[in-house]
Design a protein around this motif. Structure first.
Motif, PDB file in Angstrom:
ATOM      1  N   ARG A  63       0.787  -1.182  -0.131  1.00 26.61           N
ATOM      2  CA  ARG A  63       0.016   0.030  -0.057  1.00 26.61           C
ATOM      3  C   ARG A  63       0.850   1.406   0.230  1.00 26.61           C
ATOM      4  O   ARG A  63       0.706   2.125   0.708  1.00 26.61           O
ATOM      5  CB  ARG A  63      -0.906   0.004   1.290  1.00 26.61           C
ATOM      6  CG  ARG A  63      -1.826  -1.221   1.221  1.00 26.61           C
ATOM      7  CD  ARG A  63      -2.980  -1.012   2.224  1.00 26.61           C
ATOM      8  NE  ARG A  63      -3.616  -2.092   2.192  1.00 26.61           N
ATOM      9  CZ  ARG A  63      -4.755  -2.455   3.021  1.00 26.61           C
ATOM     10  NH1 ARG A  63      -4.795  -1.571   4.302  1.00 26.61           N
ATOM     11  NH2 ARG A  63      -5.468  -3.386   3.129  1.00 26.61           N
ATOM     12  N   GLY A  64       1.861   1.219  -0.864  1.00 29.05           N
ATOM     13  CA  GLY A  64       2.617   2.395  -1.058  1.00 29.05           C
ATOM     14  C   GLY A  64       3.918   2.525   0.295  1.00 29.05           C
ATOM     15  O   GLY A  64       4.478   3.573   0.205  1.00 29.05           O
ATOM     16  N   LYS A  65       3.852   1.631   0.987  1.00 31.73           N
ATOM     17  CA  LYS A  65       4.626   1.603   2.154  1.00 31.73           C
ATOM     18  C   LYS A  65       6.048   0.639   1.819  1.00 31.73           C
ATOM     19  O   LYS A  65       5.507  -0.465   1.369  1.00 31.73           O
ATOM     20  CB  LYS A  65       4.179   1.314   3.405  1.00 31.73           C
ATOM     21  CG  LYS A  65       3.518   2.260   4.276  1.00 31.73           C
ATOM     22  CD  LYS A  65       2.741   2.023   5.368  1.00 31.73           C
ATOM     23  CE  LYS A  65       1.779   3.183   5.839  1.00 31.73           C
ATOM     24  NZ  LYS A  65       1.288   2.827   6.971  1.00 31.73           N
ATOM     25  N   ASP A  66       7.148   0.867   2.106  1.00 30.94           N
ATOM     26  CA  ASP A  66       8.290  -0.211   1.976  1.00 30.94           C
ATOM     27  C   ASP A  66       8.428  -0.870   3.329  1.00 30.94           C
ATOM     28  O   ASP A  66       8.555  -0.196   4.306  1.00 30.94           O
ATOM     29  CB  ASP A  66       9.636   0.578   1.800  1.00 30.94           C
ATOM     30  CG  ASP A  66       9.423   1.063   0.279  1.00 30.94           C
ATOM     31  OD1 ASP A  66       8.941   0.737  -0.412  1.00 30.94           O
ATOM     32  OD2 ASP A  66      10.377   2.078  -0.028  1.00 30.94           O
ATOM     33  N   VAL A  67       8.171  -2.071   3.556  1.00 34.40           N
ATOM     34  CA  VAL A  67       8.252  -2.935   4.790  1.00 34.40           C
ATOM     35  C   VAL A  67       9.832  -3.711   4.531  1.00 34.40           C
ATOM     36  O   VAL A  67       9.734  -4.468   3.715  1.00 34.40           O
ATOM     37  CB  VAL A  67       7.162  -3.727   5.061  1.00 34.40           C
ATOM     38  CG1 VAL A  67       7.539  -4.797   6.197  1.00 34.40           C
ATOM     39  CG2 VAL A  67       5.738  -2.944   4.954  1.00 34.40           C
TER      40      VAL A  67
END
Length: 115
Positions: A63-67
């Motif tokens: 969702r647009g986040k880097d994990v």
């Protein structure tokens, strides 16, 4: 016709249902007998699981986040597993894995995980 087969834990990633044409009758061999390993249980019926090393790193986009993720080798009752774990949780719980492994130290230090 198909049968489900009980597989050992290190083969848990395989589908456990096989067609009968793929199965053969087992003939017992004394060399196949395995001695069970003793596992020391705590009072609440849990046992200690220890990470051995970090094998790889990766960044998953959600969702647009880097994990940031790390592939950890775990020693669980004689079987070594290699699942992907969240890097920030591993750094919090097992900082010694990162201090001794300079290849992964600080690689994703600019990323902050927020829920």
């Amino acid at each position: 016709m198909a049968y489900p087969v009980a597989l050992p834990p290190h083969l848990s990633n395989l589908h456990d249902v096989f067609n009968v044409s793929r199965l053969r009758m087992y003939t017992s061999v004394l060399a196949h007998v395995l001695e069970p390993e003793s596992v020391e249980l705590k009072e609440n019926l849990t046992f200690q699981v220890t990470p051995v090393r970090i094998d790889d790193t990766s960044v998953k986009k959600l969702r647009g986040k880097d994990v940031p993720l790390v592939k950890v080798a775990w020693k669980r009752a004689g079987v070594e597993e290699h699942p992907w774990e969240l890097e920030f949780e591993m750094r919090k719980d097992y900082p010694e894995l990162f201090s001794s492994n300079s290849n992964f130290e600080g690689k994703y230090s600019y990323l902050v995980w927020r829920m």
